[in-house]
Design an enzyme around this catalytic site. Sequence first.
Site, PDB file in Angstrom:
ATOM      1  N   LYS A 151       0.819  -1.220   0.000  1.00 27.79           N
ATOM      2  CA  LYS A 151       0.000   0.000   0.000  1.00 27.79           C
ATOM      3  C   LYS A 151       0.858   1.279   0.000  1.00 27.79           C
ATOM      4  O   LYS A 151       2.064   1.234   0.292  1.00 27.79           O
ATOM      5  CB  LYS A 151      -0.940  -0.047   1.204  1.00 27.79           C
ATOM      6  CG  LYS A 151      -1.933  -1.214   1.104  1.00 27.79           C
ATOM      7  CD  LYS A 151      -2.987  -1.141   2.179  1.00 27.79           C
ATOM      8  CE  LYS A 151      -3.986  -2.270   2.014  1.00 27.79           C
ATOM      9  NZ  LYS A 151      -5.095  -2.167   2.980  1.00 27.79           N
ATOM     10  N   TYR A 176     -12.312  -1.758  -4.282  1.00 22.82           N
ATOM     11  CA  TYR A 176     -12.851  -1.969  -2.935  1.00 22.82           C
ATOM     12  C   TYR A 176     -14.380  -1.858  -2.884  1.00 22.82           C
ATOM     13  O   TYR A 176     -14.940  -1.590  -1.815  1.00 22.82           O
ATOM     14  CB  TYR A 176     -12.211  -0.987  -1.958  1.00 22.82           C
ATOM     15  CG  TYR A 176     -10.814  -1.397  -1.522  1.00 22.82           C
ATOM     16  CD1 TYR A 176     -10.620  -2.518  -0.716  1.00 22.82           C
ATOM     17  CD2 TYR A 176      -9.694  -0.677  -1.895  1.00 22.82           C
ATOM     18  CE1 TYR A 176      -9.357  -2.906  -0.307  1.00 22.82           C
ATOM     19  CE2 TYR A 176      -8.414  -1.055  -1.494  1.00 22.82           C
ATOM     20  CZ  TYR A 176      -8.262  -2.171  -0.696  1.00 22.82           C
ATOM     21  OH  TYR A 176      -7.007  -2.564  -0.280  1.00 22.82           O
ATOM     22  N   PHE A 226     -15.647   3.399   6.499  1.00 22.83           N
ATOM     23  CA  PHE A 226     -14.294   3.808   6.142  1.00 22.83           C
ATOM     24  C   PHE A 226     -14.047   3.799   4.630  1.00 22.83           C
ATOM     25  O   PHE A 226     -12.920   4.037   4.180  1.00 22.83           O
ATOM     26  CB  PHE A 226     -13.262   2.916   6.849  1.00 22.83           C
ATOM     27  CG  PHE A 226     -13.416   1.433   6.585  1.00 22.83           C
ATOM     28  CD1 PHE A 226     -12.930   0.852   5.423  1.00 22.83           C
ATOM     29  CD2 PHE A 226     -14.058   0.620   7.510  1.00 22.83           C
ATOM     30  CE1 PHE A 226     -13.071  -0.502   5.173  1.00 22.83           C
ATOM     31  CE2 PHE A 226     -14.208  -0.747   7.272  1.00 22.83           C
ATOM     32  CZ  PHE A 226     -13.714  -1.305   6.104  1.00 22.83           C
ATOM     33  N   ARG A 264      -2.544 -14.776   4.346  1.00 18.41           N
ATOM     34  CA  ARG A 264      -3.218 -14.024   5.423  1.00 18.41           C
ATOM     35  C   ARG A 264      -2.504 -14.246   6.756  1.00 18.41           C
ATOM     36  O   ARG A 264      -2.421 -13.348   7.586  1.00 18.41           O
ATOM     37  CB  ARG A 264      -4.700 -14.383   5.481  1.00 18.41           C
ATOM     38  CG  ARG A 264      -5.452 -13.794   4.280  1.00 18.41           C
ATOM     39  CD  ARG A 264      -6.917 -14.105   4.301  1.00 18.41           C
ATOM     40  NE  ARG A 264      -7.662 -13.321   5.258  1.00 18.41           N
ATOM     41  CZ  ARG A 264      -8.044 -12.058   5.064  1.00 18.41           C
ATOM     42  NH1 ARG A 264      -7.704 -11.417   3.962  1.00 18.41           N
ATOM     43  NH2 ARG A 264      -8.749 -11.423   5.967  1.00 18.41           N
ATOM     44  N   ARG A 318       2.338  -7.052   8.818  1.00 21.76           N
ATOM     45  CA  ARG A 318       1.666  -5.873   9.385  1.00 21.76           C
ATOM     46  C   ARG A 318       2.243  -5.495  10.746  1.00 21.76           C
ATOM     47  O   ARG A 318       2.353  -4.302  11.059  1.00 21.76           O
ATOM     48  CB  ARG A 318       0.158  -6.112   9.447  1.00 21.76           C
ATOM     49  CG  ARG A 318      -0.493  -5.954   8.076  1.00 21.76           C
ATOM     50  CD  ARG A 318      -1.928  -6.374   8.086  1.00 21.76           C
ATOM     51  NE  ARG A 318      -2.608  -6.069   6.836  1.00 21.76           N
ATOM     52  CZ  ARG A 318      -3.726  -6.662   6.441  1.00 21.76           C
ATOM     53  NH1 ARG A 318      -4.285  -7.602   7.192  1.00 21.76           N
ATOM     54  NH2 ARG A 318      -4.297  -6.333   5.301  1.00 21.76           N
ATOM     55  N   ASN A 370      -2.298  -0.120   6.567  1.00 23.52           N
ATOM     56  CA  ASN A 370      -1.814  -1.387   7.118  1.00 23.52           C
ATOM     57  C   ASN A 370      -0.851  -2.136   6.196  1.00 23.52           C
ATOM     58  O   ASN A 370      -0.792  -3.363   6.222  1.00 23.52           O
ATOM     59  CB  ASN A 370      -2.993  -2.260   7.572  1.00 23.52           C
ATOM     60  CG  ASN A 370      -3.919  -2.633   6.430  1.00 23.52           C
ATOM     61  OD1 ASN A 370      -3.717  -2.195   5.311  1.00 23.52           O
ATOM     62  ND2 ASN A 370      -4.913  -3.451   6.714  1.00 23.52           N
ATOM     63  N   HIS A 392      -2.290  -5.480   1.321  1.00 21.18           N
ATOM     64  CA  HIS A 392      -3.596  -6.115   1.128  1.00 21.18           C
ATOM     65  C   HIS A 392      -3.358  -7.594   0.877  1.00 21.18           C
ATOM     66  O   HIS A 392      -2.346  -7.968   0.300  1.00 21.18           O
ATOM     67  CB  HIS A 392      -4.303  -5.492  -0.085  1.00 21.18           C
ATOM     68  CG  HIS A 392      -5.488  -6.277  -0.545  1.00 21.18           C
ATOM     69  ND1 HIS A 392      -6.711  -6.195   0.076  1.00 21.18           N
ATOM     70  CD2 HIS A 392      -5.627  -7.194  -1.540  1.00 21.18           C
ATOM     71  CE1 HIS A 392      -7.562  -7.011  -0.527  1.00 21.18           C
ATOM     72  NE2 HIS A 392      -6.931  -7.630  -1.519  1.00 21.18           N
ATOM     73  N   GLU A 448      -9.412 -10.148  -8.175  1.00 21.24           N
ATOM     74  CA  GLU A 448      -8.415  -9.081  -7.948  1.00 21.24           C
ATOM     75  C   GLU A 448      -7.234  -9.210  -8.908  1.00 21.24           C
ATOM     76  O   GLU A 448      -6.706  -8.206  -9.398  1.00 21.24           O
ATOM     77  CB  GLU A 448      -7.954  -9.123  -6.490  1.00 21.24           C
ATOM     78  CG  GLU A 448      -9.068  -8.723  -5.536  1.00 21.24           C
ATOM     79  CD  GLU A 448      -8.768  -9.000  -4.065  1.00 21.24           C
ATOM     80  OE1 GLU A 448      -9.655  -8.724  -3.237  1.00 21.24           O
ATOM     81  OE2 GLU A 448      -7.664  -9.485  -3.738  1.00 21.24           O
TER      82      GLU A 448
HETATM   83  P1  CMP Z   1      -7.462  -4.665   3.160  1.00 18.42           P
HETATM   84  O1  CMP Z   1      -6.974  -6.024   3.525  1.00 18.42           O
HETATM   85  O2  CMP Z   1      -6.852  -4.025   1.971  1.00 18.42           O
HETATM   86  O3  CMP Z   1      -9.054  -4.705   2.948  1.00 18.42           O
HETATM   87  C1  CMP Z   1      -9.916  -3.654   3.276  1.00 18.42           C
HETATM   88  C2  CMP Z   1      -9.192  -2.487   3.853  1.00 18.42           C
HETATM   89  O4  CMP Z   1      -9.998  -1.549   4.508  1.00 18.42           O
HETATM   90  C3  CMP Z   1      -8.253  -2.963   4.946  1.00 18.42           C
HETATM   91  O5  CMP Z   1      -7.199  -3.717   4.403  1.00 18.42           O
HETATM   92  C4  CMP Z   1      -7.885  -1.653   5.611  1.00 18.42           C
HETATM   93  O6  CMP Z   1      -6.875  -0.941   4.898  1.00 18.42           O
HETATM   94  C5  CMP Z   1      -9.189  -0.882   5.470  1.00 18.42           C
HETATM   95  N1  CMP Z   1      -9.889  -0.872   6.758  1.00 18.42           N
HETATM   96  C6  CMP Z   1     -10.447  -1.901   7.395  1.00 18.42           C
HETATM   97  N2  CMP Z   1     -11.000  -1.503   8.555  1.00 18.42           N
HETATM   98  C7  CMP Z   1     -10.795  -0.180   8.636  1.00 18.42           C
HETATM   99  C8  CMP Z   1     -11.145   0.822   9.589  1.00 18.42           C
HETATM  100  N3  CMP Z   1     -11.841   0.522  10.681  1.00 18.42           N
HETATM  101  N4  CMP Z   1     -10.785   2.089   9.332  1.00 18.42           N
HETATM  102  C9  CMP Z   1     -10.110   2.397   8.199  1.00 18.42           C
HETATM  103  N5  CMP Z   1      -9.755   1.497   7.266  1.00 18.42           N
HETATM  104  C10 CMP Z   1     -10.091   0.234   7.485  1.00 18.42           C
END
Ligand code: CMP
Length: 138
Positions: free
Chosen positions: A10, A50, A58, A86, A103, A113, A116, A127
């Site tokens: 990211k 997304y 969010f 994962r 992470r 984070n 993905h 994807e």
């Molecule tokens: P990802 O695995 O890319 O899939 C969905 C993304 O949404 C997740 O990682 C985070 O980057 C984002 N995400 C999930 N929960 C939250 C949250 N509570 N606030 C902001 N971003 C979030």
Amino acid sequence: MSNLTFTMVKPEAVEAGNAGAILNKIEKSGFRIVALKKVLLTKERAGEFYEVHKERPFYAELVDYMSSGPIIAALLEKDNAVLDFRELIGATDPSVAAKGTIRAEFAESKAKNAVHGSDSDDNANIEADFHFTNGERF
Ligand code: CMP
């Protein structure tokens, strides 16, 4: 069980210069890089990627963030790829991600984070097709 999963390093992790270390950790953990590219997602493309999170509070923040700088997209191959990846990346929230996970080591926050990871075989294929043509996979 499929042997493919999809990941993105990211924007904050790319900006911080952690992409190489993250990809190294992924390869050292037994994943083969099938396809790889650095790309700046438009807001529209990030929103499309997304789309499943559209109703989440969010979503707007996520789309803004994921289009704020280039990401590195990769298609990865390994037995049990989705679940093993994962486990390698750890929980969404880095404050509860297991020690030694990507992470835990590289993520700034739940939103920023670092990486993905696909959550299912079906989504891994969707994807992968979103980012890579068949001619970009080796
Ligand atoms: P990802 O695995 O890319 O899939 C969905 C993304 O949404 C997740 O990682 C985070 O980057 C984002 N995400 C999930 N929960 C939250 C949250 N509570 N606030 C902001 N971003 C979030």
